[in-house]
Design an enzyme around this catalytic site. Structure first.
Site, PDB file in Angstrom:
ATOM      1  N   ARG A  35      37.121   0.323 135.425  1.00 46.71           N
ATOM      2  CA  ARG A  35      37.398   0.614 136.838  1.00 46.71           C
ATOM      3  C   ARG A  35      37.539  -0.661 137.666  1.00 46.71           C
ATOM      4  NH1 ARG A  35      33.688   6.066 137.630  1.00 46.71           N
ATOM      5  NH2 ARG A  35      35.382   7.494 137.130  1.00 46.71           N
ATOM      6  N   LYS A 196      28.968  20.458 132.796  1.00 46.14           N
ATOM      7  CA  LYS A 196      28.852  21.645 133.646  1.00 46.14           C
ATOM      8  C   LYS A 196      30.118  22.476 133.759  1.00 46.14           C
ATOM      9  CE  LYS A 196      25.216  20.956 136.877  1.00 46.14           C
ATOM     10  NZ  LYS A 196      24.907  20.819 138.286  1.00 46.14           N
ATOM     11  N   GLY A 347      35.297   9.033 133.521  1.00 49.52           N
ATOM     12  CA  GLY A 347      34.637   7.840 133.019  1.00 49.52           C
ATOM     13  C   GLY A 347      34.197   7.961 131.575  1.00 49.52           C
ATOM     14  N   GLY A 370      37.214  13.748 138.072  1.00 46.94           N
ATOM     15  CA  GLY A 370      37.219  14.829 139.052  1.00 46.94           C
ATOM     16  C   GLY A 370      38.468  14.789 139.908  1.00 46.94           C
TER      17      GLY A 370
HETATM   18  P1  AMP Z   1      30.545  15.477 132.838  1.00 44.78           P
HETATM   19  O1  AMP Z   1      30.085  14.468 133.852  1.00 44.78           O
HETATM   20  O2  AMP Z   1      30.479  16.890 133.308  1.00 44.78           O
HETATM   21  O3  AMP Z   1      31.867  15.104 132.204  1.00 44.78           O
HETATM   22  O4  AMP Z   1      29.453  15.439 131.687  1.00 44.78           O
HETATM   23  C1  AMP Z   1      29.273  14.331 130.876  1.00 44.78           C
HETATM   24  C2  AMP Z   1      27.917  14.412 130.293  1.00 44.78           C
HETATM   25  O5  AMP Z   1      27.792  15.607 129.542  1.00 44.78           O
HETATM   26  C3  AMP Z   1      27.619  13.281 129.323  1.00 44.78           C
HETATM   27  O6  AMP Z   1      26.639  12.459 129.884  1.00 44.78           O
HETATM   28  C4  AMP Z   1      27.104  13.998 128.079  1.00 44.78           C
HETATM   29  O7  AMP Z   1      25.931  13.412 127.548  1.00 44.78           O
HETATM   30  C5  AMP Z   1      26.802  15.396 128.574  1.00 44.78           C
HETATM   31  N1  AMP Z   1      26.881  16.381 127.495  1.00 44.78           N
HETATM   32  C6  AMP Z   1      27.896  16.580 126.650  1.00 44.78           C
HETATM   33  N2  AMP Z   1      27.597  17.522 125.752  1.00 44.78           N
HETATM   34  C7  AMP Z   1      26.354  17.941 126.018  1.00 44.78           C
HETATM   35  C8  AMP Z   1      25.489  18.917 125.427  1.00 44.78           C
HETATM   36  N3  AMP Z   1      25.871  19.614 124.376  1.00 44.78           N
HETATM   37  N4  AMP Z   1      24.264  19.080 125.982  1.00 44.78           N
HETATM   38  C9  AMP Z   1      23.887  18.353 127.045  1.00 44.78           C
HETATM   39  N5  AMP Z   1      24.659  17.426 127.658  1.00 44.78           N
HETATM   40  C10 AMP Z   1      25.875  17.218 127.152  1.00 44.78           C
END
Ligand code: AMP
Length: 388
Positions: A35, A196, A347, A370
């Protein structure tokens, strides 16, 4: 499209550039500078034109507290060590900011401390936006990764300032996504992972209008699997999103979009505990899914290889831990080696393609996860609209 920084007269002016330096920092060291590097074109242009350059960014989610691990000081040091001298101001408003700015000669650069050390940033409170605006003569937004947010530094202060424009990065990102949406080579595959469902639901819904195949990974896969009646043990799940998942399936059926879910997993009895392979789609009680398994990875890659365009947002597992990073890296390598036009946003996915050493083979690595998804969803972004 908004004015470009090229259209402004910035010589000798105090130029506030909202950048996205939300980079991974560990033990005071910048771990991935993507970035920062992406913002250099705008910053160097401003320096060469003789502006007094004020850089401001958020880092992480300190929620209005001065969390030392989320200081931007290591970023200023990194820039000074690798690119050009960059001063640092201990606060983004008040006397620390003002005195650091007063000390700037034409072409000098200062980075202000984390905007989100103030709650007012995310709330876009008018007084805080006015204080930021009072620091500068001209405003440029080059923080593509934050353009979907109506915060004080991306929106409120831009509303106040009369001289404003987009930086080169924002311009490049918008042009890329505009072109991709106008001219999509099919089949179009979207990989959506991360933590999420609730964060990405809007985009999954809008991807329904665009994608032919959607591959679900990361923690959100377990909400989908639960909806399918599978057992998911103690995996992360968003119960309140189950009905939304149902709506996604209804739309998918109507639009003939295929949704792929993992068929096996890497599991553990605790978060980041010892990994175990789970060959079945069902996860035993007392275990949580932390990565998609080998069969799922192979299946996703086989299907992705049939796609002409691939959009990737979000890791397949807890890829920060090598035990749960295999699927994310295997997919990164496959996309790097494949023939499809590949766009990576976010990221985490960007870090994964960098770490896998395949970034040179990726067509576009967006600095905004996002933001890119929101642009795909609405065809516009508040932080860009306000520059008009
Ligand atoms: P996001 O910011 O929504 O793209 O989420 C990214 C984060 O999701 C990363 O820090 C991952 O460690 C977490 N993540 C991915 N798979 C899992 C999982 N199966 N359980 C918990 N966290 C997860």
């Amino acid at each position: 499209m908004a004015k470009s920084i090229k259209d402004l007269n910035i010589k000798g002016k105090k130029l506030f550039i909202r950048v996205d330096f939300n980079v991974p920092v560990k033990d005071g060291e910048v771990k991935d500078d993507t970035r920062i590097v992406e913002a250099l074109k705008t910053i160097r242009f401003a320096k060469n034109e003789g502006a007094k350059v004020i850089l401001a960014s958020h880092l992480g989610r300190p929620k209005g507290e001065r969390v030392p691990e989320m200081s931007l000081k290591p970023v200023a040091e990194y820039i000074s060590a690798n690119f050009f001298p960059c001063a640092f101001a201990d606060d983004c408003i008040g006397s620390p900011a003002k005195s650091a700015i007063d000390a700037l000669e034409d072409g000098d650069v200062v980075l202000l401390e984390n905007l989100r050390y103030h709650k007012a940033e995310e709330k876009n409170l008018p007084d805080f936006a006015a204080e930021l605006a009072s620091l500068a003569d001209v405003y440029v937004n080059d923080a593509f990764g934050a353009c979907h947010r109506k915060h004080a530094s991306t929106y409120g202060m831009a509303e106040i300032m009369s001289e404003k424009a987009a930086g080169f990065l924002v311009d490049k990102e918008i042009k890329y996504f505009e072109g991709m949406l106008k001219n999509t080579a099919r089949p179009f595959g979207a990989i959506v992972g991360g933590a999420k469902v609730s964060d990405k639901i809007g985009v999954i819904e809008s991807l329904m209008q665009l994608a032919d195949k959607i591959f679900i990974g990361g923690a959100m896969a377990y909400t989908f699997l639960k909806h399918e009646g599978k057992t998911i043990g103690t995996s992360m799940v968003e119960e309140d999103q189950l009905s939304v998942v149902q709506e996604i399936y209804t739309t998918a059926k109507k639009k003939k979009v295929q949704i792929f879910l993992p068929v096996d997993h890497v599991i553990s009895s605790e978060f980041n505990g010892a990994p175990m392979d789970c060959d079945d789609v069902n996860i035993p009680n007392g275990f949580m899914g932390l990565d998609i398994g080998k069969k799922s990875t192979d299946l996703y890659i086989e299907e992705l290889n049939k796609c002409k365009t691939v959009l990737w947002n979000g890791p397949m597992g807890v890829f920060e831990n090598p035990d749960y990073a295999k699927a994310t890296f295997a997919i990164a390598e496959a996309l790097g080696a494949g023939k499809a036009t590949v766009v990576v946003g976010g990221g985490d996915s960007a870090a994964a393609v960098n770490q896998a050493g395949v970034s040179a083979n990726i067509d576009h690595i967006s600095t905004g996860g996002g933001a890119s998804l929101e642009y795909i969803e609405f065809g516009r972004l508040p932080g860009v609209d306000i520059l008009d």
